[in-house]
Design a protein around this motif. Structure first.
Motif, PDB file in Angstrom:
ATOM      1  N   ASN A 162     103.806 -29.667  31.932  1.00 25.76           N
ATOM      2  CA  ASN A 162     102.847 -29.401  33.007  1.00 25.76           C
ATOM      3  C   ASN A 162     103.181 -30.116  34.309  1.00 25.76           C
ATOM      4  N   ASN A 163     104.430 -30.536  34.467  1.00 27.92           N
ATOM      5  CA  ASN A 163     104.915 -31.096  35.731  1.00 27.92           C
ATOM      6  C   ASN A 163     106.071 -30.235  36.213  1.00 27.92           C
ATOM      7  N   GLY A 164     106.165 -30.075  37.516  1.00 31.85           N
ATOM      8  CA  GLY A 164     107.261 -29.301  38.074  1.00 31.85           C
ATOM      9  C   GLY A 164     108.591 -29.992  37.839  1.00 31.85           C
ATOM     10  N   ILE A 165     109.615 -29.199  37.558  1.00 32.34           N
ATOM     11  CA  ILE A 165     110.952 -29.768  37.400  1.00 32.34           C
ATOM     12  C   ILE A 165     111.622 -29.805  38.770  1.00 32.34           C
ATOM     13  N   LYS A 166     112.596 -30.672  38.911  1.00 29.66           N
ATOM     14  CA  LYS A 166     113.417 -30.683  40.109  1.00 29.66           C
ATOM     15  C   LYS A 166     114.267 -29.407  40.070  1.00 29.66           C
ATOM     16  N   THR A 167     114.290 -28.665  41.171  1.00 31.58           N
ATOM     17  CA  THR A 167     115.017 -27.403  41.217  1.00 31.58           C
ATOM     18  C   THR A 167     116.495 -27.629  40.900  1.00 31.58           C
ATOM     19  N   ILE A 168     117.008 -26.788  39.995  1.00 36.83           N
ATOM     20  CA  ILE A 168     118.423 -26.821  39.605  1.00 36.83           C
ATOM     21  C   ILE A 168     119.104 -25.683  40.355  1.00 36.83           C
TER      22      ILE A 168
ATOM     23  N   ASN B 122     116.207 -17.446  39.380  1.00 41.56           N
ATOM     24  CA  ASN B 122     116.331 -16.523  40.496  1.00 41.56           C
ATOM     25  C   ASN B 122     117.768 -16.539  41.013  1.00 41.56           C
ATOM     26  N   TYR B 123     118.292 -15.343  41.289  1.00 40.63           N
ATOM     27  CA  TYR B 123     119.612 -15.239  41.896  1.00 40.63           C
ATOM     28  C   TYR B 123     119.454 -14.616  43.277  1.00 40.63           C
ATOM     29  N   ASP B 124     119.850 -15.362  44.302  1.00 41.07           N
ATOM     30  CA  ASP B 124     119.852 -14.890  45.691  1.00 41.07           C
ATOM     31  C   ASP B 124     121.242 -14.331  45.966  1.00 41.07           C
ATOM     32  N   SER B 125     121.371 -12.999  45.893  1.00 42.47           N
ATOM     33  CA  SER B 125     122.689 -12.367  46.034  1.00 42.47           C
ATOM     34  C   SER B 125     123.238 -12.471  47.453  1.00 42.47           C
ATOM     35  N   ASP B 126     122.375 -12.582  48.456  1.00 39.96           N
ATOM     36  CA  ASP B 126     122.860 -12.723  49.835  1.00 39.96           C
ATOM     37  C   ASP B 126     123.566 -14.057  50.040  1.00 39.96           C
ATOM     38  N   ASN B 127     122.988 -15.122  49.495  1.00 36.54           N
ATOM     39  CA  ASN B 127     123.557 -16.467  49.656  1.00 36.54           C
ATOM     40  C   ASN B 127     124.357 -16.913  48.440  1.00 36.54           C
ATOM     41  N   ARG B 128     124.346 -16.104  47.377  1.00 39.96           N
ATOM     42  CA  ARG B 128     125.076 -16.382  46.148  1.00 39.96           C
ATOM     43  C   ARG B 128     124.679 -17.739  45.537  1.00 39.96           C
ATOM     44  N   ILE B 129     123.359 -17.916  45.432  1.00 39.18           N
ATOM     45  CA  ILE B 129     122.775 -19.143  44.882  1.00 39.18           C
ATOM     46  C   ILE B 129     121.876 -18.757  43.712  1.00 39.18           C
ATOM     47  N   PHE B 130     122.072 -19.439  42.581  1.00 36.21           N
ATOM     48  CA  PHE B 130     121.241 -19.246  41.396  1.00 36.21           C
ATOM     49  C   PHE B 130     120.378 -20.483  41.233  1.00 36.21           C
ATOM     50  N   THR B 131     119.062 -20.316  41.088  1.00 37.87           N
ATOM     51  CA  THR B 131     118.165 -21.469  40.953  1.00 37.87           C
ATOM     52  C   THR B 131     117.299 -21.340  39.703  1.00 37.87           C
ATOM     53  N   ILE B 132     116.969 -22.491  39.175  1.00 34.53           N
ATOM     54  CA  ILE B 132     116.016 -22.622  38.074  1.00 34.53           C
ATOM     55  C   ILE B 132     114.944 -23.582  38.574  1.00 34.53           C
ATOM     56  N   SER B 133     113.676 -23.163  38.517  1.00 32.05           N
ATOM     57  CA  SER B 133     112.593 -24.002  39.044  1.00 32.05           C
ATOM     58  C   SER B 133     111.279 -23.622  38.373  1.00 32.05           C
ATOM     59  N   GLY B 134     110.260 -24.406  38.613  1.00 31.00           N
ATOM     60  CA  GLY B 134     108.926 -24.104  38.106  1.00 31.00           C
ATOM     61  C   GLY B 134     108.277 -25.287  37.426  1.00 31.00           C
ATOM     62  N   THR B 135     107.208 -24.983  36.713  1.00 35.06           N
ATOM     63  CA  THR B 135     106.434 -25.984  35.979  1.00 35.06           C
ATOM     64  C   THR B 135     106.429 -25.607  34.509  1.00 35.06           C
TER      65      THR B 135
END
Length: 146
Positions: free
Chosen positions: A4-10, A34-47
């Motif tokens: 129940n705490n947010g993780i640091k975005t990976i 999430n994959y941002d195809s324009d910037n070619r960045i993959f992120t993992i985030s949330g709570t």
């Protein structure tokens, strides 16, 4: 990380001839990818709303050789503590040189330790930790309620 705490975005950068990514394995409930195809960045985030150890693999996709990278997210349950020696062990009378019955508390969840505030413990009694349980026992040299 605790439940129940947010993780640091990976964040992962995708390069070369890769046109996307694929995640296999599992992520905790509440954690998004999430994959941002324009910037070619993959992120993992949330709570995270579920505890456990979650192994995953990210693999690039595209027409060229694809590469993979492994990751692990560990989410701990909230810490718990509870009396396990019975209600009658926390409130009693004892006289000089009388033995104190053991008082036992079990700790669990994500607990990695505990602080004990003695308050009015009698002298010559002690606390010890064994197998994630706290014990109080010993003899007293004073006669009073504890």
């Amino acid at each position: 990380m605790c439940i129940n705490n947010g993780i640091k975005t990976i964040t992962y950068s995708v390069g070369g001839g890769a046109t996307g990514v694929e995640l296999t394995g599992s992520l905790p409930e509440g954690i998004l990818q999430n994959y941002d195809s324009d910037n070619r960045i993959f992120t993992i985030s949330g709570t995270a709303t579920s505890a456990g150890i979650f192994d995953y693999t990210i693999t690039t996709t595209g027409s060229c050789e694809n590469n993979s990278i492994n990751g692990k997210i560990t989410i701990q349950d909230n810490s718990t503590i509870g009396l396990s020696s019975g209600e009658n062990t926390t409130n009693f009378n004892v006289c000089i040189n009388g033995e104190i019955n053991s008082i036992t508390y079990s700790v669990g969840g994500g607990a990695t330790g505990a602080n004990i505030s003695a308050g009015t413990l009698p002298t010559r009694s002690y606390w010890k930790i064994r197998e994630w349980k706290f014990y109080n026992s010993g003899n007293t040299n004073s006669c009073r309620n504890f």
